[in-house]
Design an enzyme around this catalytic site. Structure first.
Site, PDB file in Angstrom:
ATOM      1  N   LYS A  31       7.390   8.523   7.982  1.00 45.50           N
ATOM      2  CA  LYS A  31       6.570   8.752   6.788  1.00 45.50           C
ATOM      3  C   LYS A  31       5.122   8.860   7.233  1.00 45.50           C
ATOM      4  CE  LYS A  31       5.351   5.505   3.587  1.00 45.50           C
ATOM      5  NZ  LYS A  31       5.456   4.703   2.355  1.00 45.50           N
ATOM      6  N   HIS A  51      -0.652  -0.928  -9.977  1.00 44.89           N
ATOM      7  CA  HIS A  51       0.349   0.145  -9.942  1.00 44.89           C
ATOM      8  C   HIS A  51       1.712  -0.387  -9.508  1.00 44.89           C
ATOM      9  CE1 HIS A  51       2.052   4.071  -9.078  1.00 44.89           C
ATOM     10  NE2 HIS A  51       2.315   3.680  -7.836  1.00 44.89           N
ATOM     11  N   GLN A  52       1.725  -1.099  -8.386  1.00 47.14           N
ATOM     12  CA  GLN A  52       3.001  -1.500  -7.798  1.00 47.14           C
ATOM     13  C   GLN A  52       3.672  -2.640  -8.581  1.00 47.14           C
ATOM     14  OE1 GLN A  52       4.278   0.418  -5.168  1.00 47.14           O
ATOM     15  NE2 GLN A  52       6.069  -0.852  -5.616  1.00 47.14           N
ATOM     16  N   LYS A  91      -5.135  -9.438   5.075  1.00 51.49           N
ATOM     17  CA  LYS A  91      -4.754  -9.630   3.669  1.00 51.49           C
ATOM     18  C   LYS A  91      -4.002 -10.954   3.527  1.00 51.49           C
ATOM     19  CE  LYS A  91      -4.228  -4.910   1.913  1.00 51.49           C
ATOM     20  NZ  LYS A  91      -3.237  -3.923   1.459  1.00 51.49           N
TER      21      LYS A  91
HETATM   22  P1  NAD Z   1      -3.515  -1.592  -7.165  1.00 51.09           P
HETATM   23  O1  NAD Z   1      -4.865  -1.234  -6.670  1.00 51.09           O
HETATM   24  O2  NAD Z   1      -2.908  -0.770  -8.244  1.00 51.09           O
HETATM   25  O3  NAD Z   1      -3.520  -3.115  -7.657  1.00 51.09           O
HETATM   26  C1  NAD Z   1      -4.190  -4.108  -6.912  1.00 51.09           C
HETATM   27  C2  NAD Z   1      -3.877  -5.468  -7.485  1.00 51.09           C
HETATM   28  O4  NAD Z   1      -4.546  -6.473  -6.715  1.00 51.09           O
HETATM   29  C3  NAD Z   1      -4.362  -5.640  -8.921  1.00 51.09           C
HETATM   30  O5  NAD Z   1      -3.482  -6.512  -9.609  1.00 51.09           O
HETATM   31  C4  NAD Z   1      -5.728  -6.304  -8.732  1.00 51.09           C
HETATM   32  O6  NAD Z   1      -6.165  -7.014  -9.854  1.00 51.09           O
HETATM   33  C5  NAD Z   1      -5.390  -7.236  -7.578  1.00 51.09           C
HETATM   34  N1  NAD Z   1      -6.572  -7.662  -6.832  1.00 51.09           N
HETATM   35  C6  NAD Z   1      -7.617  -6.906  -6.407  1.00 51.09           C
HETATM   36  N2  NAD Z   1      -8.520  -7.673  -5.773  1.00 51.09           N
HETATM   37  C7  NAD Z   1      -8.030  -8.948  -5.796  1.00 51.09           C
HETATM   38  C8  NAD Z   1      -8.499 -10.198  -5.299  1.00 51.09           C
HETATM   39  N3  NAD Z   1      -9.645 -10.281  -4.625  1.00 51.09           N
HETATM   40  N4  NAD Z   1      -7.717 -11.294  -5.487  1.00 51.09           N
HETATM   41  C9  NAD Z   1      -6.542 -11.222  -6.146  1.00 51.09           C
HETATM   42  N5  NAD Z   1      -6.052 -10.066  -6.637  1.00 51.09           N
HETATM   43  C10 NAD Z   1      -6.787  -8.947  -6.456  1.00 51.09           C
HETATM   44  O7  NAD Z   1      -2.598  -1.620  -5.852  1.00 51.09           O
HETATM   45  P2  NAD Z   1      -1.000  -1.552  -5.770  1.00 51.09           P
HETATM   46  O8  NAD Z   1      -0.585  -0.141  -5.516  1.00 51.09           O
HETATM   47  O9  NAD Z   1      -0.418  -2.291  -6.912  1.00 51.09           O
HETATM   48  O10 NAD Z   1      -0.740  -2.351  -4.415  1.00 51.09           O
HETATM   49  C11 NAD Z   1      -0.946  -3.756  -4.350  1.00 51.09           C
HETATM   50  C12 NAD Z   1      -0.800  -4.220  -2.916  1.00 51.09           C
HETATM   51  O11 NAD Z   1       0.513  -3.971  -2.437  1.00 51.09           O
HETATM   52  C13 NAD Z   1      -1.739  -3.519  -1.924  1.00 51.09           C
HETATM   53  O12 NAD Z   1      -2.256  -4.499  -1.054  1.00 51.09           O
HETATM   54  C14 NAD Z   1      -0.829  -2.577  -1.170  1.00 51.09           C
HETATM   55  O13 NAD Z   1      -1.293  -2.296   0.125  1.00 51.09           O
HETATM   56  C15 NAD Z   1       0.450  -3.403  -1.150  1.00 51.09           C
HETATM   57  N6  NAD Z   1       1.675  -2.641  -0.914  1.00 51.09           N
HETATM   58  C16 NAD Z   1       2.625  -3.220  -0.146  1.00 51.09           C
HETATM   59  C17 NAD Z   1       3.822  -2.545   0.090  1.00 51.09           C
HETATM   60  C18 NAD Z   1       4.900  -3.198   0.919  1.00 51.09           C
HETATM   61  O14 NAD Z   1       5.851  -2.518   1.302  1.00 51.09           O
HETATM   62  N7  NAD Z   1       4.824  -4.474   1.157  1.00 51.09           N
HETATM   63  C19 NAD Z   1       4.026  -1.271  -0.458  1.00 51.09           C
HETATM   64  C20 NAD Z   1       3.053  -0.725  -1.294  1.00 51.09           C
HETATM   65  C21 NAD Z   1       1.872  -1.434  -1.534  1.00 51.09           C
END
Ligand code: NAD
Length: 322
Positions: free
Chosen positions: A67, A138-139, A227
């Site tokens: 990917k 989003h996620q 993170k």
């Molecule tokens: P998003 O930007 O839509 O949402 C971010 C979330 O984090 C929101 O709920 C926001 O309020 C919160 N947030 C932001 N700053 C913060 C802080 N300082 N303290 C606490 N919460 C905080 O992003 P998303 O697409 O929902 O992705 C969320 C996370 O998941 C990202 O870190 C992304 O990299 C990770 N992710 C992981 C996988 C995996 O396979 N593990 C896959 C996709 C995304």
């Protein structure tokens, strides 16, 4: 070569198919029939973008590929396109010829949701009633939707760093006919039987003292060095599982507990071993289980291979001579 455009994915892929694909590949990883290649991630010095590759080979599913994924922070404001962009390429393991190019944006969300869902199926208490969400971006909505299918949950509770985003969770709960309550973190940890954290935080929100015995926690947000979503002490109290141990201890939630000497690599177990019945998983109702979901390339290949099959069956795959 087949092309499955992003626009087709929503009509092709189901949560069930994503669950099966991810569960299968976690099992194959634990039996050493599938492995991930080293991840490449680069700041390209243009548009503030991050770009990278996650690849692997699954001998059981005969899925070989990668990917390409990246984050273009200005996409939405400049081009009206989403900031995360990914595409999955599959190759024929017998010849090395390219087999398919598949839109990877929705698939990434579905495979990530499937991962925490698989962990809930195998590690949460059977009588879990309350699910607690940390994160509402989003996620988070994908994680919640998939999780609700794993137990007879009666209530959703949630906390988010930006409280104005909590209606995103409330909407998903309402669609499932469940009540939603916004709570503080101590109440969330105390009440929830299952917790999913999916934030982009660099400091812990959920503390060890918040969490009741018997809880299952899926930490899904920590996928990069630095993170962090939960207090490292919590990993020392929990039995820790992951998709891939090497990622968990370097870029996953376990990186912090390892760095502080609270756990060692041998304390981190593959979720696939539980699926294969090589690890007992949860052994008591008081045990805290924690899944450190870091996200591996093989998950992407597994869902992409499934989508290619579905697209061929439905006659929507675009075939080009290449
Ligand atoms: P998003 O930007 O839509 O949402 C971010 C979330 O984090 C929101 O709920 C926001 O309020 C919160 N947030 C932001 N700053 C913060 C802080 N300082 N303290 C606490 N919460 C905080 O992003 P998303 O697409 O929902 O992705 C969320 C996370 O998941 C990202 O870190 C992304 O990299 C990770 N992710 C992981 C996988 C995996 O396979 N593990 C896959 C996709 C995304």
């Amino acid at each position: 070569m087949l092309i499955i455009p992003e626009r087709e994915i929503a009509d092709l892929m189901t949560r069930d198919a994503a669950f099966d694909a991810v569960s299968g590949v976690f099992a194959a990883m634990a039996s050493q029939d599938a492995y991930n290649f080293p991840v490449i991630r680069e700041a390209i010095g243009h548009e503030d973008a991050l770009f990278g590759f996650k690849g692997g080979f699954d001998k059981t599913g005969m899925a070989l590929g990668l990917k390409t994924g990246g984050y273009w922070p200005h996409n939405m404001e400049k081009h009206g396109a989403i900031n995360h962009q990914s595409t999955i390429f599959l190759f024929d393991p017998d010849t090395g010829k390219v087999r398919a190019m598949v839109g990877g944006n929705l698939l990434t969300a579905l495979r990530t949701a499937a991962a925490s869902s698989v962990s809930i199926k195998h590690l949460a208490r059977k009588d879990a009633k309350v699910i607690g969400m940390i994160g509402a971006g989003h996620q988070a909505t994908f994680q919640l939707r998939a999780a609700l299918e794993q137990r007879a949950f009666e209530k959703v509770i949630g906390w988010n760093y930006h409280p104005d985003m909590l209606p995103n969770l409330e909407k998903v709960a309402a669609q499932a006919g469940l009540p939603f309550e916004a709570v503080e973190l101590d109440q969330l940890g105390h009440e929830a039987d299952v917790i999913i954290s999916i934030t982009s935080a660099f400091a812990p929100s959920l503390m060890d003292a918040h969490v009741s015995p018997g809880t299952h926690i899926a930490c899904m947000g920590t996928d990069t060095k630095g993170k962090q979503e939960v207090e490292p002490k919590l990993l020392a109290r929990a039995t820790v599982f992951t998709d891939e141990v090497a990622q968990s201890i370097t870029i996953g939630e376990a990186q912090h507990a390892i760095a502080e000497g609270l756990i060692t690599q041998s304390d981190v177990h593959q979720l696939g071993a539980v699926i294969n019945a090589a690890h007992a998983g949860r052994t008591s109702d008081d045990e805290i289980t924690l899944f450190d979901g870091t996200g591996v390339g093989l998950q992407d290949l597994a869902v992409a291979a499934r989508v290619v099959d579905l697209a061929v069956k439905k006659g929507v795959a675009i075939e080009i001579d290449f």
